[in-house]
Design a protein around this motif. Structure first.
Motif, PDB file in Angstrom:
ATOM      1  N   LYS A  10       0.845  -1.196   0.000  1.00  0.00           N
ATOM      2  CA  LYS A  10       0.000   0.000   0.000  1.00  0.00           C
ATOM      3  C   LYS A  10       0.877   1.241   0.000  1.00  0.00           C
ATOM      4  N   SER A  11       0.498   2.226  -0.822  1.00  0.00           N
ATOM      5  CA  SER A  11       1.252   3.477  -0.864  1.00  0.00           C
ATOM      6  C   SER A  11       0.270   4.643  -0.913  1.00  0.00           C
ATOM      7  N   ALA A  12       0.805   5.848  -1.020  1.00  0.00           N
ATOM      8  CA  ALA A  12      -0.024   7.045  -1.020  1.00  0.00           C
ATOM      9  C   ALA A  12      -0.868   7.111  -2.287  1.00  0.00           C
ATOM     10  N   ARG A  28      -3.325  14.214  -0.726  1.00  0.00           N
ATOM     11  CA  ARG A  28      -2.780  12.856  -0.710  1.00  0.00           C
ATOM     12  C   ARG A  28      -3.435  12.072   0.416  1.00  0.00           C
ATOM     13  N   PHE A  29      -3.768  10.818   0.126  1.00  0.00           N
ATOM     14  CA  PHE A  29      -4.282   9.896   1.123  1.00  0.00           C
ATOM     15  C   PHE A  29      -3.124   8.991   1.508  1.00  0.00           C
ATOM     16  N   LEU A  30      -2.602   9.151   2.721  1.00  0.00           N
ATOM     17  CA  LEU A  30      -1.437   8.391   3.163  1.00  0.00           C
ATOM     18  C   LEU A  30      -1.866   7.145   3.936  1.00  0.00           C
ATOM     19  N   PRO A  31      -1.151   6.029   3.752  1.00  0.00           N
ATOM     20  CA  PRO A  31      -1.475   4.829   4.524  1.00  0.00           C
ATOM     21  C   PRO A  31      -1.063   4.993   5.979  1.00  0.00           C
ATOM     22  N   VAL A  47      11.992  -9.372  13.470  1.00  0.00           N
ATOM     23  CA  VAL A  47      12.195  -8.620  12.239  1.00  0.00           C
ATOM     24  C   VAL A  47      11.510  -7.273  12.400  1.00  0.00           C
ATOM     25  N   LYS A  48      12.226  -6.186  12.096  1.00  0.00           N
ATOM     26  CA  LYS A  48      11.637  -4.847  12.146  1.00  0.00           C
ATOM     27  C   LYS A  48      11.010  -4.545  10.792  1.00  0.00           C
ATOM     28  N   LEU A  49       9.734  -4.116  10.819  1.00  0.00           N
ATOM     29  CA  LEU A  49       8.989  -3.835   9.597  1.00  0.00           C
ATOM     30  C   LEU A  49       8.307  -2.485   9.694  1.00  0.00           C
ATOM     31  N   ARG A  50       8.010  -1.915   8.532  1.00  0.00           N
ATOM     32  CA  ARG A  50       7.189  -0.709   8.458  1.00  0.00           C
ATOM     33  C   ARG A  50       5.946  -1.105   7.671  1.00  0.00           C
ATOM     34  N   ILE A  51       4.881  -1.418   8.399  1.00  0.00           N
ATOM     35  CA  ILE A  51       3.685  -1.954   7.762  1.00  0.00           C
ATOM     36  C   ILE A  51       2.466  -1.128   8.143  1.00  0.00           C
ATOM     37  N   SER A  52       1.402  -1.285   7.360  1.00  0.00           N
ATOM     38  CA  SER A  52       0.162  -0.575   7.642  1.00  0.00           C
ATOM     39  C   SER A  52      -0.580  -1.268   8.789  1.00  0.00           C
TER      40      SER A  52
END
Length: 96
Positions: A10-12, A28-31, A47-52
């Motif tokens: 998912k992205s902007a 812009r619609f940001l996640p 594990v380090k993640l950057r998730i929605s």
């Protein structure tokens, strides 16, 4: 660092903000991205993640990171997670 979910991709998105007088301006619609540490059961490490937030709910629903990655399509995953998915598959194949 891009505004993109590592798991779902998912992205902007771009759209219009519409005023009461129906005047349209770009926005812009940001996640809803979160920095999270998730544990892989097969690899026995975190594990380090950057998730929605939506992806985090999906990981919990599917029964953990390993189950989610095994069911996910590789094209959607971030390159770092593709290698993690391959490591998990190797580890599970070796254990069987």
């Amino acid at each position: 660092m891009s505004r993109r979910c590592d798991l779902t991709g998912k992205s902007a998105l771009v759209g219009h903000k519409v005023s009461h007088s129906n005047r349209k301006t770009k926005r812009r619609f940001l996640p809803n991205l979160l920095n999270v540490t998730v544990i892989s059961d097969a690899l026995a490490r975190s594990v380090k993640l950057r998730i929605s937030a939506n992806a985090l709910k999906s990981v919990d629903h599917r029964g953990g990171l390993d189950a989610y990655l095994l069911a996910a399509k590789s094209e959607v995953l971030a390159p770092r997670l593709r290698t993690l998915k391959k490591e998990i598959e190797k580890k599970l194949a070796k254990a069987s």
